[in-house]
Design a protein around this motif. Structure first.
Motif, PDB file in Angstrom:
ATOM      1  N   ASP A  26       0.881  -1.315   0.008  1.00 47.30           N
ATOM      2  CA  ASP A  26       0.025   0.034  -0.094  1.00 47.30           C
ATOM      3  C   ASP A  26       0.777   1.202  -0.081  1.00 47.30           C
ATOM      4  O   ASP A  26       1.993   1.187   0.327  1.00 47.30           O
ATOM      5  N   ASP A  27       0.142   2.298  -0.373  1.00 46.70           N
ATOM      6  CA  ASP A  27       0.562   3.712  -0.300  1.00 46.70           C
ATOM      7  C   ASP A  27       1.446   4.382  -1.240  1.00 46.70           C
ATOM      8  O   ASP A  27       1.854   5.543  -1.205  1.00 46.70           O
ATOM      9  N   HIS A  83      -6.833   3.139  -3.508  1.00 52.05           N
ATOM     10  CA  HIS A  83      -6.598   2.992  -1.822  1.00 52.05           C
ATOM     11  C   HIS A  83      -6.968   4.494  -1.420  1.00 52.05           C
ATOM     12  O   HIS A  83      -7.045   4.840  -0.325  1.00 52.05           O
ATOM     13  N   HIS A  87      -6.520   8.976   1.036  1.00 52.00           N
ATOM     14  CA  HIS A  87      -6.153   7.914   2.082  1.00 52.00           C
ATOM     15  C   HIS A  87      -6.897   8.544   3.601  1.00 52.00           C
ATOM     16  O   HIS A  87      -6.202   8.211   4.526  1.00 52.00           O
ATOM     17  N   HIS A 201       3.508  -2.459   3.706  1.00 47.96           N
ATOM     18  CA  HIS A 201       4.039  -1.501   3.256  1.00 47.96           C
ATOM     19  C   HIS A 201       5.417  -1.604   2.901  1.00 47.96           C
ATOM     20  O   HIS A 201       6.149  -2.084   3.814  1.00 47.96           O
TER      21      HIS A 201
HETATM   22 ZN   LIG Z   1      -2.520   3.103   3.253  1.00 50.28          ZN
END
Ligand SMILES: [Zn+2]
Length: 283
Positions: A26-27, A83, A87, A201
């Motif tokens: 993620d991210d 996502h 966020h 992550h």
């Molecule tokens: Zn995230």
């Protein structure tokens, strides 16, 4: 003779394999570049869940900016997924705002990367029934939570998708060992296929100085030889195709109405049902 017991049908992955592995990170962190190199080196596939880089909190350092994100993911062999554009906790904003978070994120990623984006990971793992209804309306096919199963079961509820474990999970080593050394093909009854699903992550590998965890896991998986490596979306599409098979009432004739070949095991033998074709199982 024991095979006579197995009138049941079991999904097999492409090539007739009984195991698959997938990853979800993620991210859109800068460390995704290093992670992607590891996946590419070992032939693994990952889904990267991305927000809109110009919209996320500026205090969050070590995230890729717009150019960096494009360079990292454009044309890569991995999946990009939603996502939320900023966020946010989708459960802590009015529903209309949650809708806009998803729509704008999807519109941005599809325009930027020129592909259809249908997968998602919930920011902070936050979801509720209203959000799930919204995702259905918006054509989102699966959404990963932060809940874990500690097993290899094939997901049933794709909008409450659970991983096997996070890469920092104390059970990772044991689960990986079991996944690599055992097989559903060795089971008499529980012959359902296995899916190993790891999430996290990439910046956590920097924070914890433990890149060896993913490097070791990727290396071992690549050497296994009996595992299909696919993105989350590819697994979803394949399972959906398997679930679309049409059978005769006696279960001996099967038609595949989808665009991809699908593998079925019955009575210990694995069959490929080609796209758009119909076959009859051997007695
Ligand atoms: Zn995230």
């Amino acid at each position: 003779m024991w095979m006579k017991m197995h009138e049941e049908k079991y999904m097999r992955f492409p090539g007739g394999k009984a195991k698959a592995a997938t990853f979800s990170y993620d991210d859109g962190a800068e460390a995704d570049l290093r992670l992607m190199k590891i996946f590419d080196k070992y032939g693994l596939k990952c889904t990267f869940n991305l927000s809109n880089p110009d919209m996320i909190c500026k205090k969050w350092t070590r995230r890729l900016d717009e150019d960096g994100l494009y360079k990292a993911f454009n044309g890569c062999g991995h999946e990009i997924a939603l996502h939320g554009q900023r966020h946010l906790f989708l459960t802590k904003v009015p529903l209309a705002q949650a809708v806009s978070e998803i729509v704008n994120n999807r519109e941005y990623l599809e325009r930027k990367f020129g592909r259809i984006v249908r997968g998602m990971a919930y920011a902070y793992g936050a979801y509720n029934d209203d959000i799930i209804q919204v995702l259905k309306q918006l054509g989102v096919t699966y959404a990963r939570t932060t809940e874990v199963t500690h097993d290899f079961s094939i997901p049933q509820n794709w909008l409450k998708l659970k991983a096997t474990c996070h890469h920092n999970d104390a059970q990772l080593d044991g689960l990986l060992q079991k996944f690599l050394t055992d097989s559903p093909l060795d089971q008499t009854k529980a012959r359902e296929p296995w899916l190993l699903y790891i999430w996290g992550h990439s910046f956590e590998f920097d924070d914890n100085n433990n890149w060896h965890v993913i490097e070791n896991a990727a290396k071992k998986l690549s050497q296994s030889g009996d595992c299909w490596f696919a993105t989350n979306g590819e697994v979803y599409d394949y399972v959906s195709a398997y679930n679309s098979l049409i059978y005769s009432i006696d279960g001996e004739r099967v038609k595949n109405p989808t665009y991809m070949g699908v593998y079925v095991e019955i009575r210990g033998k694995i069959y490929c049902v080609p796209a758009g074709k119909e076959i009859v199982f051997d007695k």
